[in-house]
Design a protein around this motif. Structure first.
Motif, PDB file in Angstrom:
ATOM      1  N   SER A 154     -19.265 -10.762 -30.880  1.00 33.61           N
ATOM      2  CA  SER A 154     -18.134 -11.572 -31.327  1.00 33.61           C
ATOM      3  C   SER A 154     -17.061 -10.715 -31.966  1.00 33.61           C
ATOM      4  O   SER A 154     -17.309  -9.578 -32.361  1.00 33.61           O
ATOM      5  CB  SER A 154     -18.598 -12.639 -32.320  1.00 33.61           C
ATOM      6  OG  SER A 154     -18.978 -12.052 -33.542  1.00 33.61           O
ATOM      7  N   THR A 155     -15.883 -11.314 -32.057  1.00 33.19           N
ATOM      8  CA  THR A 155     -14.813 -10.672 -32.823  1.00 33.19           C
ATOM      9  C   THR A 155     -15.197 -10.783 -34.294  1.00 33.19           C
ATOM     10  O   THR A 155     -16.093 -11.558 -34.659  1.00 33.19           O
ATOM     11  CB  THR A 155     -13.462 -11.344 -32.541  1.00 33.19           C
ATOM     12  OG1 THR A 155     -13.562 -12.730 -32.836  1.00 33.19           O
ATOM     13  CG2 THR A 155     -13.055 -11.146 -31.094  1.00 33.19           C
ATOM     14  N   LYS A 156     -14.540 -10.049 -35.160  1.00 36.77           N
ATOM     15  CA  LYS A 156     -14.947  -9.995 -36.573  1.00 36.77           C
ATOM     16  C   LYS A 156     -13.798 -10.311 -37.527  1.00 36.77           C
ATOM     17  O   LYS A 156     -13.525  -9.575 -38.450  1.00 36.77           O
ATOM     18  CB  LYS A 156     -15.509  -8.607 -36.908  1.00 36.77           C
ATOM     19  CG  LYS A 156     -16.693  -8.189 -36.073  1.00 36.77           C
ATOM     20  CD  LYS A 156     -17.916  -8.964 -36.449  1.00 36.77           C
ATOM     21  CE  LYS A 156     -19.113  -8.444 -35.668  1.00 36.77           C
ATOM     22  NZ  LYS A 156     -20.218  -9.322 -35.650  1.00 36.77           N
ATOM     23  N   MET A 157     -13.109 -11.414 -37.312  1.00 37.67           N
ATOM     24  CA  MET A 157     -12.043 -11.809 -38.236  1.00 37.67           C
ATOM     25  C   MET A 157     -12.665 -12.548 -39.412  1.00 37.67           C
ATOM     26  O   MET A 157     -13.684 -13.214 -39.274  1.00 37.67           O
ATOM     27  CB  MET A 157     -11.043 -12.727 -37.531  1.00 37.67           C
ATOM     28  CG  MET A 157     -10.327 -12.071 -36.376  1.00 37.67           C
ATOM     29  SD  MET A 157      -9.035 -13.101 -35.661  1.00 37.67           S
ATOM     30  CE  MET A 157      -9.878 -14.620 -35.289  1.00 37.67           C
ATOM     31  N   TYR A 158     -12.027 -12.425 -40.576  1.00 41.96           N
ATOM     32  CA  TYR A 158     -12.477 -13.172 -41.745  1.00 41.96           C
ATOM     33  C   TYR A 158     -11.847 -14.556 -41.696  1.00 41.96           C
ATOM     34  O   TYR A 158     -10.636 -14.685 -41.491  1.00 41.96           O
ATOM     35  CB  TYR A 158     -12.088 -12.459 -43.042  1.00 41.96           C
ATOM     36  CG  TYR A 158     -12.530 -13.233 -44.262  1.00 41.96           C
ATOM     37  CD1 TYR A 158     -13.869 -13.275 -44.626  1.00 41.96           C
ATOM     38  CD2 TYR A 158     -11.612 -13.937 -45.014  1.00 41.96           C
ATOM     39  CE1 TYR A 158     -14.280 -14.000 -45.723  1.00 41.96           C
ATOM     40  CE2 TYR A 158     -12.015 -14.668 -46.122  1.00 41.96           C
ATOM     41  CZ  TYR A 158     -13.352 -14.700 -46.470  1.00 41.96           C
ATOM     42  OH  TYR A 158     -13.755 -15.421 -47.553  1.00 41.96           O
ATOM     43  N   CYS A 159     -12.637 -15.571 -41.878  1.00 42.16           N
ATOM     44  CA  CYS A 159     -12.165 -16.942 -41.754  1.00 42.16           C
ATOM     45  C   CYS A 159     -12.501 -17.717 -43.022  1.00 42.16           C
ATOM     46  O   CYS A 159     -13.662 -18.050 -43.248  1.00 42.16           O
ATOM     47  CB  CYS A 159     -12.807 -17.605 -40.560  1.00 42.16           C
ATOM     48  SG  CYS A 159     -12.670 -16.622 -39.057  1.00 42.16           S
ATOM     49  N   VAL A 160     -11.519 -17.980 -43.832  1.00 38.51           N
ATOM     50  CA  VAL A 160     -11.723 -18.667 -45.108  1.00 38.51           C
ATOM     51  C   VAL A 160     -12.343 -20.042 -44.856  1.00 38.51           C
ATOM     52  O   VAL A 160     -11.827 -20.843 -44.089  1.00 38.51           O
ATOM     53  CB  VAL A 160     -10.380 -18.816 -45.871  1.00 38.51           C
ATOM     54  CG1 VAL A 160     -10.576 -19.588 -47.164  1.00 38.51           C
ATOM     55  CG2 VAL A 160      -9.779 -17.458 -46.136  1.00 38.51           C
TER      56      VAL A 160
END
Length: 133
Positions: free
Chosen positions: A86-92
């Protein structure tokens, strides 16, 4: 003898139909349920986690991040999902649920289809519920 062959063909057809029902199907996450504790984690309306069975061996999806992986459906109700990349963006506000979902996928060992619902069951007694879209 003919009757026996007939029943074998019906059985094999049912298994192929079940696998075909996954192939090309699209699902939205509804909840992650811990069957041991009885706790259920409902997914909010803003968080849309999708699961797509693209071919007879690959799946993908999106939550905050995109993910994809391989699966096998060797016979009716048996399902193995390999750990997704998966991609690794931070998601609040979404990272905890997304992380749990991605960790549960490789623990999936069987499933149940009921009309427009898909239930994935894991070896550690979780149920992941989806609605068809």
């Amino acid at each position: 003898m003919k009757k026996k062959i007939f029943y074998i063909l019906i059985f094999l057809s049912a298994e192929c139909l079940q696998a075909q029902m996954l192939k090309g199907s699209n699902w939205l996450l509804v909840s992650i349920d811990n069957l041991s504790s009885g706790k259920s984690q409902q997914v909010g309306a803003k968080a849309k986690a999708a699961l797509y069975f693209e071919t007879d061996s690959t799946y993908s999806g999106a939550f905050c991040n995109s993910y994809s992986g391989k699966y096998s459906n060797p016979k009716e109700k048996i399902l193995k999902l390999w750990a997704p990349v998966s991609t690794k963006m931070y998601c609040v506000g979404l990272d905890k649920v997304e992380k749990e979902l991605l960790l549960l996928f490789p623990k999936t060992d069987h499933y149940r289809l009921e009309r427009d619902e898909l239930f994935l069951f894991t070896t550690n007694n979780f149920r992941i519920s989806f609605k068809k879209f």
